[in-house]
Scaffold this motif. Sequence first.
Motif, PDB file in Angstrom:
ATOM      1  N   MET A  32       0.838  -1.166   0.000  1.00 29.21           N
ATOM      2  CA  MET A  32       0.000   0.000   0.000  1.00 29.21           C
ATOM      3  C   MET A  32       0.888   1.236   0.000  1.00 29.21           C
ATOM      4  O   MET A  32       1.794   1.367   0.823  1.00 29.21           O
ATOM      5  CB  MET A  32      -0.887  -0.023   1.243  1.00 29.21           C
ATOM      6  N   ARG A  34       1.679   5.600  -0.378  1.00 30.81           N
ATOM      7  CA  ARG A  34       1.220   6.831   0.275  1.00 30.81           C
ATOM      8  C   ARG A  34       0.156   7.493  -0.583  1.00 30.81           C
ATOM      9  O   ARG A  34       0.208   7.439  -1.806  1.00 30.81           O
ATOM     10  CB  ARG A  34       2.395   7.785   0.446  1.00 30.81           C
ATOM     11  N   ARG A  35      -0.751   8.149   0.079  1.00 32.19           N
ATOM     12  CA  ARG A  35      -1.773   8.860  -0.684  1.00 32.19           C
ATOM     13  C   ARG A  35      -1.222  10.209  -1.136  1.00 32.19           C
ATOM     14  O   ARG A  35      -0.303  10.759  -0.520  1.00 32.19           O
ATOM     15  CB  ARG A  35      -3.038   9.044   0.134  1.00 32.19           C
ATOM     16  N   LYS A  36      -1.795  10.734  -2.172  1.00 30.58           N
ATOM     17  CA  LYS A  36      -1.347  12.011  -2.725  1.00 30.58           C
ATOM     18  C   LYS A  36      -1.831  13.142  -1.820  1.00 30.58           C
ATOM     19  O   LYS A  36      -3.002  13.204  -1.455  1.00 30.58           O
ATOM     20  CB  LYS A  36      -1.895  12.191  -4.135  1.00 30.58           C
ATOM     21  N   VAL A  37      -0.902  14.043  -1.462  1.00 28.13           N
ATOM     22  CA  VAL A  37      -1.242  15.161  -0.598  1.00 28.13           C
ATOM     23  C   VAL A  37      -1.696  16.328  -1.464  1.00 28.13           C
ATOM     24  O   VAL A  37      -0.993  16.729  -2.393  1.00 28.13           O
ATOM     25  CB  VAL A  37      -0.018  15.583   0.256  1.00 28.13           C
ATOM     26  N   GLU A  38      -2.866  16.849  -1.156  1.00 22.17           N
ATOM     27  CA  GLU A  38      -3.371  18.001  -1.897  1.00 22.17           C
ATOM     28  C   GLU A  38      -2.615  19.240  -1.434  1.00 22.17           C
ATOM     29  O   GLU A  38      -2.493  19.503  -0.242  1.00 22.17           O
ATOM     30  CB  GLU A  38      -4.871  18.173  -1.650  1.00 22.17           C
TER      31      GLU A  38
END
Length: 189
Positions: free
Chosen positions: A1, A3-7
């Motif tokens: 899994m 990292r999610r994209k940081v806005e």
Amino acid sequence: MGRRKVEIKRIQDKNSRQVAFCKRRKGLLKKAKALSILCDVDVAAVIFSNSGRLHEFSNTNSVTGILQRYKSHVEAEKEISAEIQVAEHSKYSRFMTVGELLQRTERQLEETNADGLTVTDLIHWENELQTAIIQIRSRKTNMMLESVKGLHKKIARIKKNRKKMATDFTDLPPPHIICGQQRVTLNFF
């Protein structure tokens, strides 16, 4: 899994924003130090927080020296580009444009009473015009080659100045961080 994209937008919560600032500042300074060590380059980072607190990093122990080098480099490039523009303008201003050449030829044809010219005279005029165009194109090519050579020399001079500037600022004093009333000297080794 992964990292999610940081806005990328301003963090609204003041505490979260301060925490993110501290973490990212440390990460930025760590990256600057790694860049300076791995690539053997001079690096300076200057950060002002919302409260006006100064945070700085320099691998040469002198942010001031790097900023002075930057300023002198920018000024040198401006001078060189100004010299190039002046030189280019003066080189080409003494030559006739195509329109001027055509006007001059037209005046000469009118003065010689073109109606009374024979076919051989007109062929002769045409050959002279073609010769003049060939000479102009040849001169233009030579001038462009000279200009390219001049630019190569100026680029070499800029690179030489950069190397010289890199050695000029190694003996400057270490940077200082002023936090409130305290003055702290940082040494990054």
